[in-house]
Scaffold this motif. Structure first.
Motif, PDB file in Angstrom:
ATOM      1  N   THR A 194       0.836  -1.195   0.000  1.00 12.83           N
ATOM      2  CA  THR A 194       0.000   0.000   0.000  1.00 12.83           C
ATOM      3  C   THR A 194       0.869   1.242   0.000  1.00 12.83           C
ATOM      4  OG1 THR A 194      -1.680  -1.200   1.233  1.00 12.83           O
ATOM      5  CG2 THR A 194      -1.863   1.195   1.185  1.00 12.83           C
ATOM      6  N   TYR A 206      -0.435   3.137 -14.267  1.00 11.48           N
ATOM      7  CA  TYR A 206      -0.471   4.591 -14.386  1.00 11.48           C
ATOM      8  C   TYR A 206       0.254   5.205 -13.198  1.00 11.48           C
ATOM      9  CZ  TYR A 206      -4.035   4.477 -18.073  1.00 11.48           C
ATOM     10  OH  TYR A 206      -4.719   4.273 -19.253  1.00 11.48           O
ATOM     11  N   GLN A 236       0.270   8.557 -10.894  1.00 11.56           N
ATOM     12  CA  GLN A 236      -0.524   9.734 -10.538  1.00 11.56           C
ATOM     13  C   GLN A 236       0.303  10.617  -9.613  1.00 11.56           C
ATOM     14  OE1 GLN A 236      -4.295   8.999  -8.570  1.00 11.56           O
ATOM     15  NE2 GLN A 236      -5.038  11.070  -8.989  1.00 11.56           N
ATOM     16  N   GLY A 238      -2.458  14.549 -12.926  1.00 11.99           N
ATOM     17  CA  GLY A 238      -3.410  13.560 -13.397  1.00 11.99           C
ATOM     18  C   GLY A 238      -2.769  12.191 -13.481  1.00 11.99           C
ATOM     19  N   LEU A 239      -3.336  11.341 -14.311  1.00 13.59           N
ATOM     20  CA  LEU A 239      -2.810   9.990 -14.481  1.00 13.59           C
ATOM     21  C   LEU A 239      -1.985   9.936 -15.752  1.00 13.59           C
ATOM     22  CD1 LEU A 239      -5.391   9.523 -12.618  1.00 13.59           C
ATOM     23  CD2 LEU A 239      -5.321   7.186 -13.507  1.00 13.59           C
ATOM     24  N   LEU A 274       1.508   8.238  -6.610  1.00 11.59           N
ATOM     25  CA  LEU A 274       0.614   7.101  -6.440  1.00 11.59           C
ATOM     26  C   LEU A 274       0.654   6.305  -7.737  1.00 11.59           C
ATOM     27  CD1 LEU A 274      -1.598   5.694  -4.680  1.00 11.59           C
ATOM     28  CD2 LEU A 274      -3.265   7.112  -5.901  1.00 11.59           C
ATOM     29  N   LEU A 287      -1.047   3.464  -9.877  1.00 14.62           N
ATOM     30  CA  LEU A 287      -2.302   2.751 -10.008  1.00 14.62           C
ATOM     31  C   LEU A 287      -2.193   1.648 -11.046  1.00 14.62           C
ATOM     32  CD1 LEU A 287      -4.795   5.756  -9.949  1.00 14.62           C
ATOM     33  CD2 LEU A 287      -4.487   4.053  -8.164  1.00 14.62           C
ATOM     34  N   PHE A 341      -9.795  -0.431 -11.443  1.00 21.16           N
ATOM     35  CA  PHE A 341      -8.573   0.022 -10.794  1.00 21.16           C
ATOM     36  C   PHE A 341      -8.402  -0.563  -9.402  1.00 21.16           C
ATOM     37  CE2 PHE A 341      -6.684   3.397 -13.384  1.00 21.16           C
ATOM     38  CZ  PHE A 341      -7.682   3.623 -14.306  1.00 21.16           C
ATOM     39  N   GLY A 342      -7.137  -0.694  -9.009  1.00 22.53           N
ATOM     40  CA  GLY A 342      -6.800  -1.011  -7.635  1.00 22.53           C
ATOM     41  C   GLY A 342      -6.712   0.268  -6.810  1.00 22.53           C
ATOM     42  N   ASN A 343      -6.372   0.117  -5.550  1.00 23.92           N
ATOM     43  CA  ASN A 343      -6.269   1.269  -4.656  1.00 23.92           C
ATOM     44  C   ASN A 343      -4.917   1.966  -4.723  1.00 23.92           C
ATOM     45  OD1 ASN A 343      -8.876   1.011  -3.783  1.00 23.92           O
ATOM     46  ND2 ASN A 343      -8.358  -0.100  -1.923  1.00 23.92           N
ATOM     47  N   GLY A 344      -3.994   1.392  -5.447  1.00 22.60           N
ATOM     48  CA  GLY A 344      -2.726   2.062  -5.667  1.00 22.60           C
ATOM     49  C   GLY A 344      -1.656   1.758  -4.633  1.00 22.60           C
ATOM     50  N   THR A 345      -0.431   2.037  -5.034  1.00 19.58           N
ATOM     51  CA  THR A 345       0.724   1.991  -4.138  1.00 19.58           C
ATOM     52  C   THR A 345       1.292   3.403  -4.063  1.00 19.58           C
ATOM     53  OG1 THR A 345       1.346  -0.294  -4.609  1.00 19.58           O
ATOM     54  CG2 THR A 345       3.093   1.169  -3.828  1.00 19.58           C
ATOM     55  N   ARG A 346       1.387   3.921  -2.848  1.00 15.14           N
ATOM     56  CA  ARG A 346       1.969   5.254  -2.650  1.00 15.14           C
ATOM     57  C   ARG A 346       3.472   5.082  -2.471  1.00 15.14           C
ATOM     58  NH1 ARG A 346       0.302  10.125  -3.636  1.00 15.14           N
ATOM     59  NH2 ARG A 346      -1.665   9.766  -2.549  1.00 15.14           N
TER      60      ARG A 346
END
Lengths: 113, 114
Positions: B9, B35, B37, B42-43, B88, B90, B105-110
């Motif tokens: 995460t 992607y 972000q 934006g993405l 981020l 995605l 989409f997933g919740n992303g990796t920060r």
């Protein structure tokens, strides 16, 4: 190259009001697809609505509708009877054929109680 | 149906290190998109994999690379990390590339690079 422009970085409206988010794009293609995605604070991107360029009828999904003006290359999103849960980042996106989706920079929408 | 899952995460790295981000698509989805972000941008499209092959690549340097495994999961590798790689990331999946297969989409990796 295709580009997507969202001219409103941030907007705020009162709950129950109607709000319109603007999007313009640039392409030389005649057949393509347009999308609006929503990204709430939870970060997960959710597809709100999509429109095929060859269809003249504007897409509608419950409280969400679009105003697609192909000649003007404009694709705005209208949210009717806005709700607190509509607070999110909204991204306009473009896709031609079997290709990647290109996103705009987004509009941060705040729905105020 | 389980959604797109991304791990970790959060990821904190120092400049010059390598980062590996992972993505598991929805069962039955063969296409995976990555992607970036970054704040205010934006993405930005990074990579698209379908059926194990790279289909398209965005305008990023070669130190951004990835792969898709036989089970359709995917890795994004970023070498020689730079401060501006903080963003981020995605991942999205679809049944196949194209309009008839909306992206999930997933919740992303920060990723934070210090």
């Amino acid at each position: 190259a295709q580009t997507v422009t969202q001219s409103q970085p941030e907007m705020s409206v009162q709950e129950a009001e109607t709000v319109t988010l603007s999007c313009t794009y640039d392409t030389s293609e005649s057949n393509y697809y347009l999308f609006w995605y929503k990204q709430p604070p939870s970060r997960q991107m959710i597809l709100v609505i999509r429109q095929e360029a060859y269809k003249q009828q504007n897409a509608t999904e419950n409280r969400f509708s679009v105003n697609f003006q192909k000649a003007a290359k404009s694709f705005s999103l209208k949210i009717s009877d806005s709700q607190l849960g509509d607070t999110a980042m909204y991204f306009c996106a473009f896709m031609k054929g079997d290709d990647k989706i290109i996103f705009g920079k987004g509009t941060r929408l705040h729905i105020l109680p | 149906e389980a959604g797109v899952t991304q791990s970790p995460t959060h990821l904190i790295k120092t400049r010059g290190q390598q980062a590996t981000l992972r993505c598991s698509p929805i069962s039955g989805h063969t296409s995976v998109y990555w992607y970036q972000q970054a704040l205010g941008l934006g993405l930005q499209f990074l990579l698209w994999y379908d059926e194990g092959e790279e289909r398209n690549r965005g305008n990023f340097p070669p130190r951004f690379s990835g792969r898709q495994f036989p089970n359709y999961s995917s890795e994004l590798n970023v070498n020689a990390l730079e401060l501006e790689d903080s963003a981020l990331y995605l991942c999205a999946s679809s049944r196949q590339g194209g309009i008839n297969s909306p992206l999930h989409f997933g919740n992303g990796t920060r990723l934070t690079v210090t």
